[in-house]
Scaffold this motif. Structure first.
Motif, PDB file in Angstrom:
ATOM      1  N   MET A 202      27.095  17.962  33.130  1.00  0.00           N
ATOM      2  CA  MET A 202      27.727  16.977  32.241  1.00  0.00           C
ATOM      3  C   MET A 202      27.793  15.616  32.918  1.00  0.00           C
ATOM      4  O   MET A 202      27.589  14.580  32.276  1.00  0.00           O
ATOM      5  N   ALA A 203      28.065  15.596  34.203  1.00  0.00           N
ATOM      6  CA  ALA A 203      28.145  14.338  34.940  1.00  0.00           C
ATOM      7  C   ALA A 203      26.776  13.684  35.061  1.00  0.00           C
ATOM      8  O   ALA A 203      26.662  12.461  35.068  1.00  0.00           O
TER       9      ALA A 203
ATOM     10  N   LYS B 230      10.333  23.977  30.915  1.00  0.00           N
ATOM     11  CA  LYS B 230       9.518  23.862  29.706  1.00  0.00           C
ATOM     12  C   LYS B 230       9.677  22.500  29.051  1.00  0.00           C
ATOM     13  O   LYS B 230       8.699  21.911  28.595  1.00  0.00           O
ATOM     14  N   LEU B 231      10.897  21.984  29.002  1.00  0.00           N
ATOM     15  CA  LEU B 231      11.113  20.656  28.427  1.00  0.00           C
ATOM     16  C   LEU B 231      10.456  19.577  29.283  1.00  0.00           C
ATOM     17  O   LEU B 231       9.844  18.643  28.763  1.00  0.00           O
ATOM     18  N   ARG B 232      10.589  19.716  30.593  1.00  0.00           N
ATOM     19  CA  ARG B 232       9.985  18.728  31.494  1.00  0.00           C
ATOM     20  C   ARG B 232       8.469  18.702  31.318  1.00  0.00           C
ATOM     21  O   ARG B 232       7.854  17.647  31.225  1.00  0.00           O
ATOM     22  N   LYS B 233       7.854  19.879  31.227  1.00  0.00           N
ATOM     23  CA  LYS B 233       6.402  19.949  31.035  1.00  0.00           C
ATOM     24  C   LYS B 233       5.988  19.349  29.694  1.00  0.00           C
ATOM     25  O   LYS B 233       4.968  18.681  29.602  1.00  0.00           O
TER      26      LYS B 233
ATOM     27  N   VAL C  39      19.653  15.570  32.686  1.00  0.00           N
ATOM     28  CA  VAL C  39      19.764  17.007  32.930  1.00  0.00           C
ATOM     29  C   VAL C  39      18.652  17.755  32.193  1.00  0.00           C
ATOM     30  O   VAL C  39      18.245  18.842  32.615  1.00  0.00           O
ATOM     31  N   VAL C  40      18.135  17.175  31.137  1.00  0.00           N
ATOM     32  CA  VAL C  40      17.056  17.806  30.372  1.00  0.00           C
ATOM     33  C   VAL C  40      15.849  18.057  31.270  1.00  0.00           C
ATOM     34  O   VAL C  40      15.137  19.046  31.116  1.00  0.00           O
TER      35      VAL C  40
END
Length: 99
Positions: free
Chosen positions: A29-30, A41-44, A35-36
């Motif tokens: 949260m900080a 998979k999201l990063r790729k 954070v994504v």
């Protein structure tokens, strides 16, 4: 959510596991939106095809700017019909349809 209910205890997590989860979630949260990038998979997906993300970011920024300008003009021109305000509203509708 019910404040008195401890969902981690209901899952059967040990005290040490609970504190680890709380620490991880607090850190995430900080850290905010970046954070994504922790999720592989999201990063790729972002790295493999940045165009959709850039398009979405551009459209979101335009929509936010239109909203800010529209609210500002609305307060300034309350009693007068404003052509610019009508154009702003038209563009917001067009963007909403496009998305």
């Amino acid at each position: 959510m019910i404040p008195e209910r401890n969902l981690m205890a209901a899952c059967g997590l040990q005290e040490k596991q609970q504190s680890k989860w709380v620490a991880d979630i607090t850190d995430m949260m900080a850290e905010g939106p970046s954070v994504v990038l922790r999720f592989e998979k999201l990063r790729k997906a972002i790295v493999a095809s940045p165009e959709p993300m850039l398009w979405f970011s551009k459209i979101r920024m335009e929509m936010e700017m239109l909203q800010l300008v529209g609210v500002s003009r609305l307060y300034k021109c309350r009693d007068v019909s404003d052509a610019i305000l009508e154009e702003i509203e038209t563009r917001q509708v067009d963007i909403t349809r496009e998305v």
